[in-house]
Design a protein around this motif. Sequence first.
Motif, PDB file in Angstrom:
ATOM      1  N   THR A  78      28.625  59.389  40.482  1.00 37.84           N
ATOM      2  CA  THR A  78      29.354  59.093  39.244  1.00 37.84           C
ATOM      3  C   THR A  78      30.309  57.996  39.717  1.00 37.84           C
ATOM      4  O   THR A  78      31.053  58.393  40.935  1.00 37.84           O
ATOM      5  CB  THR A  78      30.250  60.185  38.644  1.00 37.84           C
ATOM      6  N   TYR A  79      30.589  56.676  39.223  1.00 36.42           N
ATOM      7  CA  TYR A  79      31.411  55.745  39.574  1.00 36.42           C
ATOM      8  C   TYR A  79      32.434  55.237  38.815  1.00 36.42           C
ATOM      9  O   TYR A  79      31.960  54.836  37.619  1.00 36.42           O
ATOM     10  CB  TYR A  79      30.599  54.591  40.315  1.00 36.42           C
ATOM     11  N   LEU A  80      33.334  54.867  39.136  1.00 37.47           N
ATOM     12  CA  LEU A  80      34.705  54.618  38.180  1.00 37.47           C
ATOM     13  C   LEU A  80      35.289  53.353  38.562  1.00 37.47           C
ATOM     14  O   LEU A  80      35.754  53.273  39.732  1.00 37.47           O
ATOM     15  CB  LEU A  80      35.795  55.938  38.173  1.00 37.47           C
ATOM     16  N   THR A  81      35.003  52.258  37.940  1.00 37.07           N
ATOM     17  CA  THR A  81      35.419  51.084  38.257  1.00 37.07           C
ATOM     18  C   THR A  81      36.809  50.537  38.056  1.00 37.07           C
ATOM     19  O   THR A  81      37.450  51.549  37.438  1.00 37.07           O
ATOM     20  CB  THR A  81      34.625  49.793  37.456  1.00 37.07           C
ATOM     21  N   ARG A  82      37.391  49.882  38.509  1.00 36.78           N
ATOM     22  CA  ARG A  82      38.876  49.580  38.351  1.00 36.78           C
ATOM     23  C   ARG A  82      39.242  49.412  36.978  1.00 36.78           C
ATOM     24  O   ARG A  82      40.191  49.854  36.633  1.00 36.78           O
ATOM     25  CB  ARG A  82      39.534  48.278  39.265  1.00 36.78           C
ATOM     26  N   GLU A  83      38.465  48.856  36.195  1.00 40.66           N
ATOM     27  CA  GLU A  83      38.670  48.398  34.834  1.00 40.66           C
ATOM     28  C   GLU A  83      38.708  49.638  34.106  1.00 40.66           C
ATOM     29  O   GLU A  83      39.495  49.933  33.177  1.00 40.66           O
ATOM     30  CB  GLU A  83      37.551  47.514  34.396  1.00 40.66           C
ATOM     31  N   ALA A  84      37.711  50.560  34.558  1.00 41.04           N
ATOM     32  CA  ALA A  84      37.603  51.831  33.836  1.00 41.04           C
ATOM     33  C   ALA A  84      38.811  52.978  33.960  1.00 41.04           C
ATOM     34  O   ALA A  84      39.121  53.465  32.993  1.00 41.04           O
ATOM     35  CB  ALA A  84      36.283  52.817  34.278  1.00 41.04           C
ATOM     36  N   TRP A  85      39.375  52.885  35.214  1.00 42.47           N
ATOM     37  CA  TRP A  85      40.573  53.447  35.388  1.00 42.47           C
ATOM     38  C   TRP A  85      41.935  52.802  35.127  1.00 42.47           C
ATOM     39  O   TRP A  85      43.005  53.430  35.226  1.00 42.47           O
ATOM     40  CB  TRP A  85      40.517  54.270  36.633  1.00 42.47           C
ATOM     41  N   GLY A  86      41.892  51.753  34.517  1.00 39.42           N
ATOM     42  CA  GLY A  86      42.832  50.996  34.297  1.00 39.42           C
ATOM     43  C   GLY A  86      43.940  50.433  35.216  1.00 39.42           C
ATOM     44  O   GLY A  86      45.137  50.679  35.134  1.00 39.42           O
ATOM     45  N   ALA A  87      43.364  49.961  36.334  1.00 39.44           N
ATOM     46  CA  ALA A  87      43.928  49.443  37.557  1.00 39.44           C
ATOM     47  C   ALA A  87      44.857  48.239  37.130  1.00 39.44           C
ATOM     48  O   ALA A  87      44.590  47.346  36.429  1.00 39.44           O
ATOM     49  CB  ALA A  87      42.738  48.942  38.532  1.00 39.44           C
ATOM     50  N   HIS A  88      46.117  48.129  37.691  1.00 43.89           N
ATOM     51  CA  HIS A  88      46.850  46.900  37.722  1.00 43.89           C
ATOM     52  C   HIS A  88      46.431  45.983  38.601  1.00 43.89           C
ATOM     53  O   HIS A  88      45.649  46.153  39.736  1.00 43.89           O
ATOM     54  CB  HIS A  88      48.406  47.494  38.121  1.00 43.89           C
ATOM     55  N   ALA A  89      46.636  44.632  38.462  1.00 42.19           N
ATOM     56  CA  ALA A  89      46.349  43.528  39.490  1.00 42.19           C
ATOM     57  C   ALA A  89      47.177  43.919  40.887  1.00 42.19           C
ATOM     58  O   ALA A  89      48.306  44.501  40.848  1.00 42.19           O
ATOM     59  CB  ALA A  89      46.831  42.309  38.724  1.00 42.19           C
ATOM     60  N   PRO A  90      46.654  43.388  41.931  1.00 35.69           N
ATOM     61  CA  PRO A  90      47.434  43.450  43.269  1.00 35.69           C
ATOM     62  C   PRO A  90      48.716  42.689  42.922  1.00 35.69           C
ATOM     63  O   PRO A  90      49.019  41.919  42.215  1.00 35.69           O
ATOM     64  CB  PRO A  90      46.479  42.643  44.065  1.00 35.69           C
ATOM     65  N   VAL A  91      49.705  43.138  43.499  1.00 36.35           N
ATOM     66  CA  VAL A  91      51.136  42.872  43.533  1.00 36.35           C
ATOM     67  C   VAL A  91      51.571  41.807  44.733  1.00 36.35           C
ATOM     68  O   VAL A  91      52.550  41.334  44.493  1.00 36.35           O
ATOM     69  CB  VAL A  91      52.213  43.901  43.387  1.00 36.35           C
ATOM     70  N   LEU A  92      50.653  41.632  45.350  1.00 34.86           N
ATOM     71  CA  LEU A  92      51.063  40.668  46.673  1.00 34.86           C
ATOM     72  C   LEU A  92      49.608  40.250  46.980  1.00 34.86           C
ATOM     73  O   LEU A  92      48.689  40.486  46.645  1.00 34.86           O
ATOM     74  CB  LEU A  92      51.512  41.493  47.945  1.00 34.86           C
ATOM     75  N   SER A  93      49.788  39.118  47.913  1.00 34.04           N
ATOM     76  CA  SER A  93      48.539  38.461  48.382  1.00 34.04           C
ATOM     77  C   SER A  93      47.922  39.347  49.196  1.00 34.04           C
ATOM     78  O   SER A  93      48.704  40.304  49.876  1.00 34.04           O
ATOM     79  CB  SER A  93      48.875  36.982  49.109  1.00 34.04           C
ATOM     80  N   MET A  94      46.403  39.304  49.541  1.00 33.36           N
ATOM     81  CA  MET A  94      45.809  40.207  50.241  1.00 33.36           C
ATOM     82  C   MET A  94      45.114  39.118  51.488  1.00 33.36           C
ATOM     83  O   MET A  94      44.667  38.074  50.993  1.00 33.36           O
ATOM     84  CB  MET A  94      44.815  41.076  49.472  1.00 33.36           C
ATOM     85  N   ARG A  95      44.418  39.914  52.460  1.00 35.54           N
ATOM     86  CA  ARG A  95      43.801  39.067  53.519  1.00 35.54           C
ATOM     87  C   ARG A  95      42.248  39.011  53.296  1.00 35.54           C
ATOM     88  O   ARG A  95      41.864  40.347  53.472  1.00 35.54           O
ATOM     89  CB  ARG A  95      44.037  39.550  54.900  1.00 35.54           C
ATOM     90  N   PRO A  96      41.477  38.045  53.256  1.00 35.76           N
ATOM     91  CA  PRO A  96      40.099  38.102  53.192  1.00 35.76           C
ATOM     92  C   PRO A  96      39.469  38.729  54.436  1.00 35.76           C
ATOM     93  O   PRO A  96      40.208  38.337  55.578  1.00 35.76           O
ATOM     94  CB  PRO A  96      39.538  36.595  52.887  1.00 35.76           C
ATOM     95  N   HIS A  97      38.325  39.464  54.447  1.00 40.16           N
ATOM     96  CA  HIS A  97      38.000  39.874  55.585  1.00 40.16           C
ATOM     97  C   HIS A  97      36.386  40.086  55.418  1.00 40.16           C
ATOM     98  O   HIS A  97      35.841  40.085  54.277  1.00 40.16           O
ATOM     99  CB  HIS A  97      38.539  40.981  55.996  1.00 40.16           C
ATOM    100  N   GLN A  98      35.651  39.966  56.639  1.00 38.30           N
ATOM    101  CA  GLN A  98      34.396  40.540  56.712  1.00 38.30           C
ATOM    102  C   GLN A  98      33.930  41.857  57.125  1.00 38.30           C
ATOM    103  O   GLN A  98      34.461  42.226  58.228  1.00 38.30           O
ATOM    104  CB  GLN A  98      33.426  39.545  57.551  1.00 38.30           C
TER     105      GLN A  98
END
Length: 204
Positions: A32-52
Motif C-alpha cells: 500500500t502506497y500513499l502519495t504526497r498528494e493523497a496525504w495532503g503534503a505542503h510544498a517544500p519551504v526551502l530550496s533543496m539539493r538535486p542528487h543522484q
Amino acid sequence: MKLVILLVLVGAFFSCQRPAAATEPLIPEGITYLTREAWGAHAPVLSMRPHQLTRLTIHHTATSQLPDRTLADKLRSLQKFSQQESPLADGRMKPAWADIPYHLYVDVHGEVGEARDLNYAGDSNTSYDPAGHLLIVVEGNFEKEDITPAQMKTLEKLLPALAKKYGITADSLGAHKDFADTACPGARLYGELPHFRRLLTGQQ
C-alpha cells in the motif's frame, strides 16, 4: 531512405541500452502506497539539493510505533515538525528543513508513504551528508521495539525493488549509524541488514 533506416536502427539500439529500471514501478505490487498528494503534503519551504541516488540508507523514527494513527496523519505531523525549528530529544534545536528529511516512510502496518521527492537530497541532524542516499525511515524505536511482521514483509519487497530500479548494489545498503555517531536505526533493525543485503545479492 538509407539515412532514415540508419537513424531508426540507431534509435532502437540506444533504446535497448536504457536501463530497465527506468520503467520499473517505484513501489512493488502488493504494498500500500500513499502519495504526497493523497496525504495532503505542503510544498517544500526551502530550496533543496538535486542528487543522484547511489545508496539505500535505513533509519528509524526513534519514536514508539503508533498503530492507531493513520499513515497520513503521521506524515502530516512529521512534515510540520520538519519544516519548522523544533527541539530534539537531546535538547538541541533543529533548524527548519525544506521538507520531511526522508524519501520513504514505512509505517507499523507496512504501508509506505511518499515523503521527500527522491530527486533531492535529504536532511539530517547528525554530521553526515545524505546526498546520494535514498533515505527510508521505518516507524518505531528499534532499540526497544521489534520490527512488525508487516514492516518486515514490506522491506523484503521494497529494498530489492529500489535497488534494482536505481542500480544500487548490496554493499551500498546501509544504515544511518554507518555514517554518523548515532544508534539509528536501532539494534533490532540494524541486525536485519545482512538479511536485506542477501536479498539484494540474490537478484543481481
